[in-house]
Design an enzyme around this catalytic site. Structure first.
Site, short mmCIF file in Angstrom:
data_model
loop_
_atom_site.label_atom_id
_atom_site.label_comp_id
_atom_site.label_asym_id
_atom_site.label_seq_id
_atom_site.Cartn_x
_atom_site.Cartn_y
_atom_site.Cartn_z
N GLU A 1 0.77 -1.24 0.00
CA GLU A 1 0.00 0.00 0.00
C GLU A 1 0.81 1.29 0.00
OE1 GLU A 1 -3.36 0.10 -0.33
OE2 GLU A 1 -3.06 -2.03 -0.71
N SER B 1 -23.01 -25.58 -30.14
CA SER B 1 -23.57 -24.95 -31.34
C SER B 1 -24.29 -23.64 -31.07
CB SER B 1 -24.55 -25.92 -32.02
OG SER B 1 -23.85 -26.88 -32.75
#
Length: 835
Positions: free
Chosen positions: A222, A489
């Site tokens: 950080e 498909s």
């Protein structure tokens, strides 16, 4: 006219025809310049003034020789002045109206009369002759410039000093308390009420109880300059301000700034909040030591799983106290700080590992960890998270709660704000459709083997709002709407879209060899159960799901073009990497929601709306943190292309025996993925839409085993998923007006007339006959643009009776023609996705 200026140098020779001002003719009365030894008393009057009446002008002493030669030297500006025509004319005048009286106190001659005073930059524009001050606009311009400069230089300093006096220094006691958050359905009725347990799940510890390597891990993640910066990072603030001004999200906070944000609960994305945060961070850095700030930060930061502070997080993730954390465990926790809900290793192990590596590598770069220790470190194993409490639903609505939290994070609203701000979140979920989705899926699955799982996602094509989201009945278990599966498909419409965008377009009437098997681009491709057609147009090939034709088409347009068409429609860019021709048969993984959203783009005629579940977010005090409003969408695909894709699918539902009630126009495609076990399938899909709703249904298992019906036969797209899709769509559209698709205008070669759809009834019975001459198609008397498939000859009444329980198969999806069904249920195999 201003005299021309020359650089300092020898005087130019005087032209013979010109008489310089210094060479006054004897007949002229010159203006005299007295030498310093002149005895004329009193100061000389200014040049334009005449001598007193009756006075005799003093005799002028001749200037020095060089002045007599040129009279061009200006001692004040130290430049040479070239005589102009006006100067020469004035010098040649026989009289002088106001001769100059010499000043007896003047210094010796210094090279000629003084020239004009040079203008300085702050005096532009030049003063008016005979007047005081500059022109009006010039004065205002100067003043405005000076005021702006002062504002730029002094404004921030003054603002900082004022803020220093009026903004209090935050302390851990200022920490915002947890509040109840509510999540609502689209109509405002409650979906979930979240009562955070943060107040009970916080234990303060001293900095000494946090191992030094764990502290370094937090700094690596950080704020690596924590011990050297003044509490804020000027570069980071500049980047954050630029992102906010350009419409992005802020950031660039140091640990001290994050601590201010946590304790005050102010997390709005605004420059004002950033200004207050910087001042408070500077005051904290002035009043407290860096160790004290880090200790307070570690005791207040939210780390997910309801854990506030490092001690609670150590218990939640590893079941130990903070002083027992290892460097690897500390690095895992530090990597979660920015997004603990999404990066939890139980939710996204890949991202958690990526963040862990980032933190560990940062520690090596800062020399807080040796390369040898880094090489020996192993990614830690976290314990399983406990089931959420405090009102989080445990049924199918729990998956909506999880998705809402993830979407909040994407919109820049943290889980901590959810817990502390008393948020009121309105979703796009329709309560009736959500109940129908869960009830229908549950009812259909209860009649099937217990290992089957299903998911359903329904999207409004006009807005992108998610109307129903079903990922399973266990709201704290695996969300099956988030699984990645091959669509079989059901991916063929994207091949059609790519073909229609070719130049010239490959239209729905273009015919191809649909025989089976074929060797195409070195790959042997077969249709389902040996089905074939000698010559089919693309609309017929879509209805019958002819694998060999769509594989040829993908090779012709290129796999990359198929992937691009899918991305246009809404399949995320991160998917479909490195496509091959197998993409035509759905060999790339997608989410069910991706398919519902992409088909919605076809329904909206190429206008894409990003799928979303949140429409509005407010805090308890009425501040609006997010308002989705009415998105205009993005026209990603030509409307005519999208409408042609829709037209290619309008006969599929009837052919697959899953038509909508009353012959309502609908565009649909089914799909199935072959199992590694010969003759079996792993996943089955049905996806389809009307102009107002697009729905995708997936069916698979919880262990990736073959999917079978209660009769032990393979499941295909039109069967279990088709049954769920058909029932859901009929209930969703009940009592709704019938909507027609827009008028169909073919691109490229038009398909055969609607009455010549070439639909082969025997396709669904597996007799493999070629029905290219079969013209018994749908009744189009009500709408020439969309087939009324309720009377379609493909919906053979005898066959429908045999398959009223939806045990009719989808013959479209696998490449292996040997995947035949030996049962008596006509469950023909679908091999398109089983590469």
């Amino acid at each position: 006219m201003e005299p021309e200026l020359l650089t300092h140098g020898p005087s130019p020779a005087t032209p013979p025809s010109a008489t310089p001002a210094s060479a006054t003719p004897a007949s002229a009365t010159p203006a005299s310049v007295a030498p310093a030894s002149a005895t004329t008393p009193g100061p000389a009057p200014s040049a334009p003034h005449a001598p007193p009446p009756g006075a005799t002008p003093a005799a002028a002493a001749p200037p020095p020789a060089d002045a007599q030669r040129t009279n061009l030297w200006n001692a004040r500006t130290r430049v040479l002045r070239r005589p102009t025509a006006a100067t020469l004319t004035a010098a040649a005048s026989p009289t002088t109206a106001n001769p100059t009286v010499a000043d007896p106190t003047a210094a010796p001659y210094a090279g000629g009369p003084p020239g004009p005073v040079p203008q300085r930059w702050w005096r532009y524009p030049p003063r008016r002759p005979g007047g005081g001050g500059g022109t009006g606009w010039g004065r205002w311009l100067r003043r405005a410039g000076l005021a702006g400069l002062a504002l730029v230089l002094l404004g921030p300093i003054v603002a900082f000093l004022v803020g220093w006096l009026i903004f209090p220094t935050p302390t851990p006691d200022d920490l915002s308390t947890s509040q109840v958050a509510t999540i609502s359905f689209a109509d405002g009725s409650p979906l979930a009420t979240v009562r955070p347990e943060g107040a009970q799940n916080r234990v303060k510890v001293g900095l000494a109880q946090v191992p030094q390597p764990v502290r370094y891990a937090v700094l690596s993640a950080e704020d690596r300059s924590f011990y050297s910066n003044p509490g804020f990072d000027i570069g980071g603030i500049g980047r954050a301000a630029w992102r906010q001004l350009t419409g992005g999200v802020g950031g660039g906070s140091t640990i001290t700034q994050q601590y201010v944000k946590i304790t005050t609960g102010q997390d709005q994305h605004s420059l004002w909040r950033k200004f207050r945060e910087v001042i408070a961070a500077a005051k904290i850095s002035k009043e407290y030591s860096k160790d004290q700030i880090l200790e307070d930060y570690l005791n207040t930061i939210y780390l997910g799983r309801g854990a506030y502070g490092i001690q609670a997080a150590a218990k939640a993730y590893f079941g130990v106290d903070s002083d027992q954390l290892t460097v690897s465990q500390g690095a895992l926790l530090a990597g979660l700080i920015q997004s603990p809900s999404r990066w939890d290793p139980a939710t996204d192990p890949a991202k958690a590992a990526q963040r862990w590596n980032y933190v560990m590598d940062g520690m090596v770069a800062e020399r807080w960890l040796s390369p040898a220790e880094r090489a020996a470190a192993q990614f830690p194993t976290a314990i399983a998270p406990r089931p959420p409490g405090g009102g989080v639903p445990g049924n199918n609505l729990g998956h909506i709660y999880t998705q809402v939290k993830a979407e909040l994070e994407n919109d820049g609203i943290s889980e901590q704000e959810l817990n502390q701000e008393g948020l009121r979140i309105t979703t796009t979920i329709d309560p009736l459709l959500q109940k129908n989705a869960a009830d229908i899926a549950g009812k259909v699955l209860r009649a099937q083997p217990p290992n089957l799982r299903a998911s359903l996602v329904s999207v409004d094509p006009r807005t992108g709002g998610i109307l129903a989201y079903y990922g399973g009945d266990n709201g704290v278990g695996l969300d099956y709407a988030q699984v990645l599966k091959q669509p079989g498909s059901s991916f063929k419409p994207f091949v059609m879209a790519a073909a229609l965008q070719r130049t010239p377009p490959i239209g729905l009437g273009t015919r191809y060899d649909g025989s089976s098997p074929q060797t195409i681009a070195g790959q042997t491709v077969a249709n389902s159960d040996g089905d074939s057609c000698g010559s089919c147009d693309l609309k017929t090939a879509m209805t019958r799901s002819i694998n060999t034709i769509f594989y040829q088409l993908a090779v012709q347009v290129g796999p990359a073009a198929v992937a691009q068409a899918a991305h246009q429609a809404g399949i995320p860019e991160g998917l479909l990497a490195n496509p091959s021709a197998g993409i035509a048969l759905g060999d790339k993984e997608v989410h069910p929601g991706d398919m519902a959203s992409a088909y919605a783009t076809f329904a909206a005629e190429g206008l894409y709306h990003a799928p979303h579940m949140i429409s509005r977010v407010e805090t308890a005090d009425g501040r609006v943190l997010f308002d989705g409003g009415n998105s205009l969408g993005e026209q990603r695909m030509d409307p005519q292309v999208a409408r042609n894709v829709t037209e290619s699918m309008v006969n599929v539902a009837s052919s697959s025996l899953i038509p909508l009630y009353g012959g309502r126009p609908v565009a649909t495609k089914t799909g199935t993925t072959q199992s590694r076990i010969l003759g079996q399938n792993n996943d089955a899909w049905t996806v389809g839409f009307t102009p107002s709703i697009s729905t995708a249904v997936w069916v698979g298992t919880n262990d990736n085993s073959p999917i079978k019906t209660s009769y032990g036969t393979p499941i295909y797209g039109r069967m279990v998923p088709g049954s769920i899709w058909e029932q859901f769509m009929n209930t969703a559209l009940r009592n709704q007006p019938v909507q027609q698709f827009s008028k169909f205008a073919p691109l490229g070669k038009a398909p055969s007339s609607p009455s010549e759809d070439n639909c082969d009834n025997s396709d669904n019975n597996g007799d493999n006959s070629d029905s290219s001459n079969n013209n018994d198609n749908s009744d189009n008397s009500d709408n020439s643009d969309s087939s009324d498939n309720s009377n379609n000859s493909c919906d053979n009444s005898d066959k429908h009776k045999r398959h009223h329980n939806s045990d009719n198969s989808d013959n479209s999806d696998n490449n292996n023609s040997d995947n035949s069904d030996n049962s008596n249920n006509s469950d023909n195999s679908d091999n398109s996705g089983g590469n």
